[in-house]
Design an enzyme around this catalytic site. Structure first.
Site, PDB file in Angstrom:
ATOM      1  N   ARG A 260      54.181   2.541 -90.253  1.00  0.00           N
ATOM      2  CA  ARG A 260      55.376   2.866 -89.481  1.00  0.00           C
ATOM      3  C   ARG A 260      56.607   2.800 -90.375  1.00  0.00           C
ATOM      4  O   ARG A 260      56.743   1.900 -91.204  1.00  0.00           O
ATOM      5  CB  ARG A 260      55.530   1.878 -88.312  1.00  0.00           C
ATOM      6  CG  ARG A 260      56.545   2.305 -87.286  1.00  0.00           C
ATOM      7  CD  ARG A 260      56.292   1.595 -85.957  1.00  0.00           C
ATOM      8  NE  ARG A 260      56.505   0.178 -86.088  1.00  0.00           N
ATOM      9  CZ  ARG A 260      57.413  -0.512 -85.388  1.00  0.00           C
ATOM     10  NH1 ARG A 260      58.164   0.112 -84.508  1.00  0.00           N
ATOM     11  NH2 ARG A 260      57.544  -1.803 -85.539  1.00  0.00           N
TER      12      ARG A 260
ATOM     13  N   SER B  51      51.816  -6.503 -94.794  1.00  0.00           N
ATOM     14  CA  SER B  51      51.134  -7.554 -94.018  1.00  0.00           C
ATOM     15  C   SER B  51      49.828  -8.017 -94.658  1.00  0.00           C
ATOM     16  O   SER B  51      48.765  -8.021 -94.018  1.00  0.00           O
ATOM     17  CB  SER B  51      50.892  -7.054 -92.594  1.00  0.00           C
ATOM     18  OG  SER B  51      52.098  -6.596 -92.044  1.00  0.00           O
TER      19      SER B  51
ATOM     20  N   ASP C   9      54.310  -9.367 -91.970  1.00  0.00           N
ATOM     21  CA  ASP C   9      54.605  -8.994 -90.580  1.00  0.00           C
ATOM     22  C   ASP C   9      54.945 -10.216 -89.725  1.00  0.00           C
ATOM     23  O   ASP C   9      55.736 -10.122 -88.784  1.00  0.00           O
ATOM     24  CB  ASP C   9      53.460  -8.200 -89.950  1.00  0.00           C
ATOM     25  CG  ASP C   9      52.108  -8.878 -90.075  1.00  0.00           C
ATOM     26  OD1 ASP C   9      51.989  -9.874 -90.803  1.00  0.00           O
ATOM     27  OD2 ASP C   9      51.140  -8.397 -89.453  1.00  0.00           O
TER      28      ASP C   9
END
Length: 896
Positions: free
Chosen positions: A523, A587, A641
């Site tokens: 994203r 992440s 994250d």
């Protein structure tokens, strides 16, 4: 030569027939059993002979069966074997009477069954607490009925002293004590809720009352399952242990003790004596040991060993597994005796027990199972004939019509048991017309199936609070190891410094790009933070797919793909000519030396791109951007994250100092005191630590709580031996855990009538989103049927109930384990602050937490129990970790 072989075969056949003949009961023998049972029934009722009677005939203080006027809402507990059931029962009257039941089944581990009485009743109360939470009824004081399926001397409807344990229970300090008092004391110790315990009944009594609600002629209850017992409505004038002559009272016969005075020695075999001698209570419950599900499989095993020793089975070879007590379960009798089961399938069952059988062996084993189960059904039939004849004579009738309410897996699941039982009663009590009806409670036949699920497979996934506190302590030690300079290199929980030194304070502003790479979707966000009247955040984002071949390809391909996606996004935003600050949410476990440097330690979540581990991911991304040459970017911060989630939630609540992800993967971060972080210079202030808790247990710390299914998941993963905690709790593995359990249950005939489809055998076919759908309170069973049908297994209603229960236990374990590790972080924060009570906020994100219907509630409840000296707010991150990455970038821009 041929004659000699024929003679040898004939001799062997005669030996087998002679062995099985000891289990064949003639009509005369059955009539004698009936007569002896009748004598013991009478002795149990009389005050003078009751102390020495083998059939105790215990008064229950239940004076009548239902008449249809009952109404209200009640709580019911059912303890009778290796599981414990809690139910809410709603009874309505009117044009059409109805009973609605809601129930959950809980395992009782062996160590609790055979531990102390206090541990047993504390466990029961913990299960009740969970159920009341589940039903949202903690503050409701309901009348409670306690089905306690063990011999009790009752002096009132709510008073019952345990006479002796049966069915494998051996909890200390219970025999001779009032079990209702023990339950009340355990409720008081927990001090969470209150209940009005109004009745204690035996399971046979409960079965009779359940069936009598449907059929007023039902005045007998029979259990033919793990144990064996009967109750019936006796005339008060015949019960000398209770005052009063008018009316009736239900008597719990406890007929399992029949034979303890040696009056059935003539029909007991040496195999019965072997089983009795090896039991927990030698000399006791002799009739039960000849008739109940707990012992029939063991009788068969003793016969098979004997026949094999004599060279009549399995080529004379006794395997180690056959020598193992309890290995031949009673369910195998039901499967082997099924008329639908071909000899090839019988051989398959025997092979699963390590027995290399021929077709002849399979035939003999089937005959052995048939002889043992037929005798059990006939003996129950003879005992029942004695009871129905007694009732007929009590009432002075020539002919009696009566109904028996029945429950128990042996009666329900064995293909011939019920037929043989009924035929025997008909033959021995010709003046009685006896109907048998099954007790169909809220979970139907699925209750027996669910019991088997918990007992055999899932009890190890249930944790007491004591176990969870122990896991908390283990994780706390691992945190300290990760923070220590000397111990960090060998610590499994790496406690990585992130160089994020504060949460948002409201002064952040600017225009930022945030990248978010942590799974198969990538994203990119544009985050605008402005200050006009108040601080506002505007976000625009786009999701790009990361194909499998890139995830498992080279590192340069992966970062070229990220750079390409970033270029496309900037083109669409018309900002290619601008050099905006970029925050990179990456992440995966990284070692930071500063905020914009991050060396990848190891890939997780199925990523395997080569040439990246040990490299600075910021340099790799900058290299890919530079190679393109069509835009420029200023990467100012790399965060995990979890850090992004904490910072996102910290923007809305400045008390937020913990971030957790519970989704495809799982991880946590929190704000630690700098003085405790040996890997970073300085003692003043705080820094966010990325725990990387997914690796908790990689050193064997969690081996005692991992199951065979966890180990199978690990063996089939891309990183065996790594991220063991994550594999027990995260969304990436939960569906697969459930699938492995279902496959094993199906192989053992507990689900789907033993059918295993190619879809069910396919890794990844049962997804974690299916677990969430199946656990929904209203449409869960419908969803289970849809999902299982897509897997080709054509599930019954019972299958759906069992699968729903499996899903609940697997997801509940995950929530409990996360609660334990989060509890360790919260207690550390509390100690760091030297505060008597912690007030903090946990920022949380991840699809499992968000989408599962029960997960968040279970997690919050367990955390409150484990860390009672805290007020914890759980704040859901509504915009993912991208906003948090922008907050870190804003802070970094301001500091630079």
């Amino acid at each position: 030569m041929v004659t000699a072989v024929a003679q040898r075969l004939a001799s062997q056949r005669k030996e087998i027939d002679d062995t099985l003949a000891t289990f064949t009961l003639s009509t005369t023998q059955l009539q004698e059993v009936k007569a002896k049972m009748r004598v013991e029934l009478e002795r149990g009722l009389k005050k003078d002979t009751h102390p020495t009677a083998s059939v105790k005939m215990l008064p229950t203080y239940v004076y009548r069966t239902p008449d249809g006027t009952e109404r209200g809402k009640y709580l019911a507990l059912d303890l009778g074997g290796t599981n414990f059931r809690v139910l809410v029962v709603k009874i309505r009257t009117g044009m059409r009477n109805s009973v609605r039941m809601y129930n959950k089944i809980y395992a009782i581990p062996l160590e609790i069954m055979q531990g102390t009485g206090e541990e047993l009743f504390d466990h029961i109360v913990q299960c009740i607490s969970d159920f009341l939470d589940y039903m949202g009824m903690k503050n409701t004081r309901l009348p409670l009925g306690f089905t306690f399926s063990f011999p009790c001397n009752q002096t009132g409807i709510d008073k019952g002293d345990l006479v002796s344990w049966t069915k494998g229970f051996k909890a200390t300090d219970c025999e001779g004590y009032d079990v209702v008092d023990m339950l009340r004391e355990a409720i008081k110790r927990r001090n969470e809720f209150d209940l009005d315990i109004v009745a204690i009944v035996n399971d046979t009594v409960g079965t009779m009352m359940t069936c009598a609600y449907e059929d007023p002629k039902c005045q007998i209850g029979l259990i033919a399952g793990t144990g064996s017992n009967v109750c019936y409505m006796e005339e008060m004038k015949n019960i000398e242990l209770v005052e009063g002559d008018e009316g009736q009272m239900c008597v719990n016969t406890e007929w399992g003790g029949f034979g303890e005075n040696d009056n059935i020695e003539d029909i007991r075999t040496r195999y019965d004596r072997e089983v009795d001698g090896g039991s927990l209570n030698p000399g006791k419950q002799r009739f039960e040991k000849m008739t109940s599900g707990m012992y029939l499989g063991e009788i068969v095993r003793q016969i098979l060993i004997d026949l094999t020793k004599r060279g009549l089975l399995f080529r004379g070879r006794i395997t180690e597994r056959l020598k193992t007590k309890g290995i031949f379960e009673t369910k195998f009798l039901s499967q082997i005796e099924s008329d639908r089961l071909a000899l090839l399938q019988v051989r398959s069952i025997l092979q699963s027990l390590g027995l290399d059988s021929t077709c002849d062996d399979s035939i003999i084993v089937k005959e052995v199972c048939g002889a043992v189960s037929r005798r059990a059904a006939q003996l129950c039939g003879a005992g029942m004939a004695a009871i129905v004849d007694k009732i007929r004579e009590n009432r002075g009738l020539d002919h009696l019509e009566i109904t028996v309410g029945v429950d128990g897996t042996l009666y329900k699941l064995h293909p011939h048991f019920s037929t043989i039982l009924k035929d025997t009663v008909r033959e021995l009590a010709p003046n009685c017309k006896v109907d048998f009806i099954l007790s169909e409670d809220g979970s139907g036949k699925g209750a027996a199936l669910i019991t088997a699920v918990i007992d055999k497979y899932l009890y190890a996934m249930r944790f007491s609070d004591e176990t969870l506190r122990d896991i908390m302590a283990r994780f706390r030690r691992e945190m300290e190891n990760g923070l220590g300079g000397d111990t960090n290199p060998t610590a499994t929980v790496k406690m990585l410094p992130t160089f994020v030194r504060s949460i948002p304070d409201g002064s952040e502003k600017g225009d930022f790009i945030a990248l978010d790479l942590g799974g198969s979707n990538f994203r990119i966000l544009r985050v605008k933070v402005s200050h006009e009247k108040k601080q506002t955040v505007q976000m625009e984002s786009q999701i790009y797919e990361t194909p499998e071949d890139i995830i498992h390809g080279s590192g340069s391909r992966l970062f070229d793909h990220v750079a390409e996606c970033l270029g496309d996004f900037m083109e669409k935003q018309k900002i290619k000519d601008k050099k905006l600050p970029v925050g990179f949410t990456f992440s995966f476990p990284c070692a930071h030396s500063k905020l914009d440097e991050a060396v990848l330690l190891t890939w997780t979540k199925r990523f395997k791109a080569s040439g990246v581990e040990g490299m600075d991911v910021v340099k790799l991304l900058n290299k890919a951007i530079k190679k393109r040459g069509d835009y420029d970017a200023d990467i100012m911060a790399v965060v995990n994250d979890t850090v992004g989630t904490m910072m996102t939630c910290g923007f809305d609540d400045q008390r937020c100092e913990v971030g957790i992800i519970i989704g495809t993967g799982t991880n946590a971060c929190y704000m630690e005191e700098l003085r405790h972080i040996d890997m970073v210079e300085g003692d003043e202030g705080r820094m966010c630590i990325n725990t990387e808790w997914g690796a908790f247990g990689d050193d064997g710390t969690l081996e005692d709580i991992r199951t065979e299914f966890d180990r199978e998941i690990d063996r089939g993963s891309l990183n065996p031996g790594k991220q063991l905690f994550e594999k027990m709790v995260s969304g990436m593995y939960m569906g697969e855990l459930v699938r492995l359990i279902l496959v094993k249950m199906a192989k053992e005939g507990l689900l789907f009538e033993g059918r295993i489809t190619p879809e069910l055998l396919t890794k990844g076919k049962f997804e974690t989103k299916h677990v969430s759908a199946i656990e929904k309170s209203k449409e869960g069973l419908t969803k289970a049927k849809e999902i299982l049908t897509r897997l080709g297994v054509e599930p019954s209603e019972d299958d759906c109930i069992a699968v729903q229960h499996v899903c609940a236990i697997v997801s509940f374990r995950s929530a409990n384990l996360i609660a334990a590790t989060l509890g360790a972080i919260l207690t550390r924060l509390k100690d760091n602050k030297n505060s008597p009570r912690l007030r903090t906020t946990v920022g949380i994100d991840g699809s499992l937490y968000k989408m599962h219907p029960q997960y968040s509630r279970r997690l919050h409840k367990t955390v409150r129990r484990l860390v009672p000296e805290s007020d914890v707010r759980f704040l859901l991150s509504e915009s993912g970790s991208g906003k948090g990455a922008a907050m870190v970038t804003a802070w970094a821009s301001r500091e630079s």
